[in-house]
Each structure stands twice: as structure tokens, then as C-alpha cells.
Design a protein around this motif. Structure first.
Motif, mmCIF file in Angstrom:
data_model
loop_
_atom_site.group_PDB
_atom_site.id
_atom_site.type_symbol
_atom_site.label_atom_id
_atom_site.label_comp_id
_atom_site.label_asym_id
_atom_site.label_seq_id
_atom_site.Cartn_x
_atom_site.Cartn_y
_atom_site.Cartn_z
ATOM 1 N N ILE A 97 -0.615 -16.168 -51.712
ATOM 2 C CA ILE A 97 0.388 -17.201 -51.428
ATOM 3 C C ILE A 97 -0.085 -18.555 -51.930
ATOM 4 O O ILE A 97 0.690 -19.344 -52.485
ATOM 5 N N GLN A 98 -1.384 -18.815 -51.788
ATOM 6 C CA GLN A 98 -1.940 -20.099 -52.216
ATOM 7 C C GLN A 98 -1.906 -20.255 -53.733
ATOM 8 O O GLN A 98 -1.610 -21.331 -54.249
ATOM 9 N N ARG A 99 -2.176 -19.162 -54.463
ATOM 10 C CA ARG A 99 -2.205 -19.285 -55.926
ATOM 11 C C ARG A 99 -0.839 -19.089 -56.569
ATOM 12 O O ARG A 99 -0.692 -19.302 -57.768
ATOM 13 N N LYS A 100 0.178 -18.706 -55.791
ATOM 14 C CA LYS A 100 1.527 -18.564 -56.329
ATOM 15 C C LYS A 100 2.503 -19.328 -55.436
ATOM 16 O O LYS A 100 3.195 -18.759 -54.585
ATOM 17 N N PRO A 101 2.556 -20.651 -55.622
ATOM 18 C CA PRO A 101 3.351 -21.501 -54.727
ATOM 19 C C PRO A 101 4.860 -21.285 -54.824
ATOM 20 O O PRO A 101 5.595 -21.797 -53.985
ATOM 21 N N ASN A 102 5.320 -20.533 -55.834
ATOM 22 C CA ASN A 102 6.761 -20.298 -55.971
ATOM 23 C C ASN A 102 7.287 -19.233 -55.014
ATOM 24 O O ASN A 102 8.489 -19.029 -54.874
ATOM 25 N N LEU A 103 6.388 -18.519 -54.331
ATOM 26 C CA LEU A 103 6.806 -17.460 -53.425
ATOM 27 C C LEU A 103 7.456 -18.037 -52.168
ATOM 28 O O LEU A 103 6.963 -19.017 -51.604
ATOM 29 N N ASN A 104 8.559 -17.413 -51.733
ATOM 30 C CA ASN A 104 9.153 -17.841 -50.467
ATOM 31 C C ASN A 104 9.602 -16.682 -49.578
ATOM 32 O O ASN A 104 10.120 -16.899 -48.487
ATOM 33 N N LYS A 105 9.399 -15.431 -50.044
ATOM 34 C CA LYS A 105 9.733 -14.257 -49.235
ATOM 35 C C LYS A 105 8.560 -13.272 -49.269
ATOM 36 O O LYS A 105 7.773 -13.284 -50.217
ATOM 37 N N ILE A 106 8.504 -12.422 -48.259
ATOM 38 C CA ILE A 106 7.414 -11.445 -48.225
ATOM 39 C C ILE A 106 7.901 -10.138 -47.596
ATOM 40 O O ILE A 106 8.709 -10.135 -46.662
ATOM 41 N N SER A 107 7.406 -9.024 -48.142
ATOM 42 C CA SER A 107 7.659 -7.693 -47.593
ATOM 43 C C SER A 107 6.364 -6.895 -47.640
ATOM 44 O O SER A 107 5.475 -7.181 -48.436
ATOM 45 N N PHE A 108 6.279 -5.875 -46.789
ATOM 46 C CA PHE A 108 5.128 -4.978 -46.771
ATOM 47 C C PHE A 108 5.604 -3.548 -46.944
ATOM 48 O O PHE A 108 6.617 -3.141 -46.367
ATOM 49 N N VAL A 109 4.869 -2.785 -47.767
ATOM 50 C CA VAL A 109 5.100 -1.353 -47.936
ATOM 51 C C VAL A 109 3.739 -0.698 -47.765
ATOM 52 O O VAL A 109 2.823 -0.954 -48.549
ATOM 53 N N ALA A 110 3.580 0.129 -46.731
ATOM 54 C CA ALA A 110 2.243 0.623 -46.390
ATOM 55 C C ALA A 110 2.254 2.119 -46.134
ATOM 56 O O ALA A 110 3.203 2.656 -45.547
ATOM 57 N N HIS A 111 1.177 2.781 -46.544
ATOM 58 C CA HIS A 111 1.053 4.227 -46.395
ATOM 59 C C HIS A 111 0.005 4.584 -45.349
ATOM 60 O O HIS A 111 -1.071 3.979 -45.294
ATOM 61 N N SER A 112 0.332 5.562 -44.498
ATOM 62 C CA SER A 112 -0.605 6.141 -43.545
ATOM 63 C C SER A 112 -1.217 5.055 -42.652
ATOM 64 O O SER A 112 -0.501 4.188 -42.148
ATOM 65 N N VAL A 113 -2.530 5.054 -42.479
ATOM 66 C CA VAL A 113 -3.155 4.069 -41.604
ATOM 67 C C VAL A 113 -2.932 2.646 -42.120
ATOM 68 O O VAL A 113 -3.034 1.676 -41.356
ATOM 69 N N THR A 160 6.882 1.361 -43.531
ATOM 70 C CA THR A 160 5.701 2.217 -43.451
ATOM 71 C C THR A 160 6.069 3.635 -43.871
ATOM 72 O O THR A 160 7.196 4.090 -43.682
ATOM 73 N N VAL A 161 5.106 4.317 -44.456
ATOM 74 C CA VAL A 161 5.304 5.667 -44.983
ATOM 75 C C VAL A 161 4.227 6.576 -44.383
ATOM 76 O O VAL A 161 3.036 6.376 -44.626
ATOM 77 N N HIS A 255 -0.116 17.481 -42.909
ATOM 78 C CA HIS A 255 -1.134 18.009 -42.003
ATOM 79 C C HIS A 255 -2.038 16.926 -41.426
ATOM 80 O O HIS A 255 -2.934 17.224 -40.640
ATOM 81 N N ILE A 256 -1.769 15.670 -41.811
ATOM 82 C CA ILE A 256 -2.602 14.564 -41.351
ATOM 83 C C ILE A 256 -1.885 13.715 -40.314
ATOM 84 O O ILE A 256 -2.473 13.309 -39.307
ATOM 85 N N VAL A 257 -0.606 13.446 -40.566
ATOM 86 C CA VAL A 257 0.190 12.601 -39.665
ATOM 87 C C VAL A 257 1.441 13.365 -39.245
ATOM 88 O O VAL A 257 2.256 13.740 -40.092
ATOM 89 N N GLY A 258 1.597 13.579 -37.955
ATOM 90 C CA GLY A 258 2.735 14.334 -37.444
ATOM 91 C C GLY A 258 4.040 13.566 -37.514
ATOM 92 O O GLY A 258 4.073 12.341 -37.663
ATOM 93 N N TRP A 259 5.141 14.313 -37.378
ATOM 94 C CA TRP A 259 6.479 13.746 -37.501
ATOM 95 C C TRP A 259 6.771 12.728 -36.394
ATOM 96 O O TRP A 259 7.318 11.657 -36.640
ATOM 97 N N ARG A 260 6.401 13.054 -35.145
ATOM 98 C CA ARG A 260 6.713 12.155 -34.036
ATOM 99 C C ARG A 260 6.033 10.808 -34.180
ATOM 100 O O ARG A 260 6.649 9.762 -34.012
#
Length: 367
Positions: A97-113, A160-161, A255-260
Motif C-alpha cells: 500500500i505504501q509503495r502503490k499510493p494509487n490503491l484505494n480498494k482491497i480484497s483477499f483470496v486465501a487457500h486452506s490455512v 477463502t477456499v 482429505h485435509i479440510v472437511g466440508w463442514r
């Protein structure tokens, strides 16, 4: 930092610490991109795990997004604990964010842990809106419609995925243990020998300085982290401030992360999906939008379905905010036993069947 052209008008650079940025090579596009998309890998992963998805995002939204494939937490660094990794990710995001001052929105896309790490990081990055003084009173409060920011940016999508939001201990949350209580109990006793502090956090066996398990702390505002607002809070907290919260979950063969645990549901809430046909996204078998509810509101009592008390607390806490839930099935593909990686398209040449999940993600992405 090494720069290079990936192809199809996509540029990429890799920093000395290994993190990877992806953006459109066209100056006109990259100059207007104001939306930072942070992609977070899972345990023992790396920035390249999200390579396919990052390139697809930039292809589809060349003038809108700048993608950071985080690598502050790679390989054995992912064993240091969700909190330590979350702190590192928060610092990495602030650096961008500091090196790209033109940014004004943010999203996260994350897998597993990585989804838990991202949840911790946004709790650290959350900035509340300014308080206003109530007329004829010295009491400060937030407007009910006001939102804070994440690192000073407008929070858009939190995705999250295959993330174990309810942890991994017992009750068939780790499918390869076959739901055998003796196996699950043994795993909770030795998991720290394999996955160190992260294992303790996932199996909720951490008792740092007498505090509740970290995942339990992460369903409320705790210390200086604003994870999820309780009904007593003045302002929204980190998760509430995002316009969308989405969980993608494997209904089987993960087999690592259950559905629930990945879909934040109780047993009785798991949907019937077997007869679903989706021509546009063949592996997406069920979708639903779940409204959040207030702690003060009357909630439906849930019959005992085998879940323990702390799991019920986690479900209840996370359900205070709304979620879009997308269930995915790779039952019919050759590499179905690798569903945990296929859903992310971790290896493009092997896991390309998961491409429609990434397309679904992009098609519903708020920019």
C-alpha cells in the motif's frame, strides 16, 4: 526485484523475499488499477500456488486489479502459527500500500490455512471509522452504516477456499482420519510435533498464557485485533467491513479440510447437492447466501449432531456476519483425491479441472 512478461499482456515481478506481483503490462491499464487483490497460500505452500488464478484475474480485469501473491509465509514458515503469519501478512500488505499510493480498494483470496491467516491479518489491519459525538451527549458512537477500512483501503471481497474455519479437531473435520475418535484424539496430541504452533491452532490445543484457543479469540474483538464485532461493539470490525464474504468448499475428496469446517456449517445444515447441474460452472454444485444474525436476536436451537461446544461457538460467532457459500465437487474427475489442490488450481497442468471455480470467483468479484 526481478520483472518479466508472463505472456498475454501480463507482467509479473518477484521481490527478494519471494512475493509475486501480477499486473497488466499495458501502462494505461496498470496505471488505472486501484484494487489490490492479496492472494494467500496454505500450509507449506508458496506464491506460485496462486499463479494461475492471479494471471486469470489480471486477464479478466487488467485495468482494475493489481495482484499480490503473498510469500511472507511460505514453506516451513507456515508452521509458525496463525498469529505470527497474520502479523507478517499485515506488514507485507502495508508495504505494498505504501509503495502503490494509487490503491484505494482491497480484497483477499486465501487457500486452506491461509484463510485463517488472512482473517487474523485483517484484524490487525482494520481501521475503524471516525467516531461522532451524539448530540447533547458526551458519548461517542459509530453510525450503523459506517464502515472502517483495511489498511486505509475500502474492503471489497474476502474469499477463502477450503479453509478450516472451525478448526481441524475431531468430528470428521480432517477426513483422512476417517472420523475415528481414537485417531482424532491421537492426532490432537501429536499434531504439534508435525505442524508446530500452526498445528496447535488448528486443533485448538493452544493455551497461550491461559488465553482461549486462538480460533476462539478470532470470533470477537480481542486485545488490539478487531476480528468480528460483538453486539456490544460500537463499530463494525474487520470481517463486517468487507462488502462480500465468500467460502468455497469441497463437498468431498478433500482429505485435509472437511466440508463442514470450510463451509462454516453444522451437520444438519449441509445441503443436498447430488442432483445439481451447472452448465457454466460444472464443478459448482450448490450456492447459497446466508444472512448474518445479531447475538441479541433469537437464534434457532440446534439439535446435538455430534459437534462439541467450542465448534458450536465458532459456528455461531462466524455466523454473525453474512456469507456466500459455494460448494464444489470434483467427484467425477481423475484427480478427485487431490481436491484440496484442484479447487485452487495449484498445478495448472494437473489441476486445470478447477478452472471453472476460478472463473466463478472472477465472475462474481466486486471491483
Amino acid at each position: 526485484m526481478e520483472n518479466g512478461v508472463v505472456g498475454n499482456g501480463i507482467c509479473s515481478s518477484e521481490s527478494v523475499n519471494g512475493s509475486r506481483d501480477v499486473w497488466s503490462c499495458k501502462f494505461s491499464d496498470s496505471g488505472s488499477a486501484d484494487h489490490l487483490v492479496v492472494m494467500v497460500n496454505g500450509i507449506l505452500g508458496s506464491a506460485t500456488d496462486w499463479k494461475f488464478a492471479a494471471e486469470q484475474f489480471v486477464k479478466a480485469l487488467p485495468d482494475k486489479v493489481f495482484v499480490l501473491c503473498s510469500e511472507k509465509n511460505v514453506s516451513t514458515l507456515t508452521l509458525d502459527g496463525v498469529d505470527v503469519m497474520g502479523d507478517r501478512l499485515a506488514e507485507e500488505v502495508l508495504d505494498v500500500i505504501q509503495r502503490k499510493p494509487n490503491l484505494n480498494k482491497i480484497s483477499f483470496v486465501a487457500h486452506s490455512v491461509g484463510g485463517l491467516v488472512a482473517r487474523y491479518a485483517i484484524g490487525k489491519l482494520y481501521r475503524p471509522p471516525k467516531l461522532t459525538t451524539v448530540e447533547d451527549s458526551s458519548v461517542n458512537e459509530c453510525d450503523k452504516d459506517s464502515r472502517g477500512t483495511i489498511g486505509g483501503l475500502e474492503a471489497m471481497n474476502f474469499i477463502t477456499v477450503a479453509t478450516p474455519h472451525l478448526g481441524s479437531r475431531g468430528n470428521k473435520q480432517v477426513p483422512f482420519l476417517f472420523g475415528v475418535p481414537a485417531f482424532e484424539k491421537a492426532a490432537s496430541c501429536v499434531i504439534h510435533l508435525i505442524f508446530r504452533r500452526t498445528g496447535r491452532h488448528l486443533f485448538l490445543t493452544d493455551t497461550d498464557e491461559g488465553k482461549p484457543p486462538l480460533l476462539k479469540r478470532m470470533i470477537e474483538d480481542y486485545d488490539d485485533c478487531y476480528f468480528i464485532m460483538t453486539y456490544k461493539s460500537l463499530c463494525r470490525s474487520a470481517l463486517q467491513t468487507f462488502k462480500r464474504r465468500v467460502v468455497y468448499s469441497n463437498v468431498g475428496y478433500d482429505h485435509i479440510v472437511g466440508w463442514r469446517t470450510s463451509s462454516i456449517r453444522r451437520n444438519v445444515e449441509l445441503p443436498k447437492w447430488e442432483d445439481t447441474v451447472n452448465e457454466k460452472y460444472p464443478h459448482v454444485v450448490y450456492e447459497e447466501r446466508c444472512k448474518g444474525y445479531d447475538e441479541q436476536s433469537e437464534t434457532t436451537s440446534v439439535e446435538d449432531d455430534g459437534s462439541d461446544k467450542i465448534e458450536e461457538e465458532l459456528v455461531t460467532g462466524l455466523s454473525r456476519v453474512s456469507w456466500e457459500k459455494v460448494d464444489v465437487s470434483f467427484h467425477s474427475i481423475r484427480h478427485r483425491f487431490a481436491a484440496h489442490s484442484v479447487i485452487q488450481v495449484k498445478n495448472e497442468s494437473v489441476h486445470i479441472e478447477g478452472e471453472d471455480v476460478i472463473r466463478h470467483m472472477m465472475d462474481h468479484f466486486h471491483t
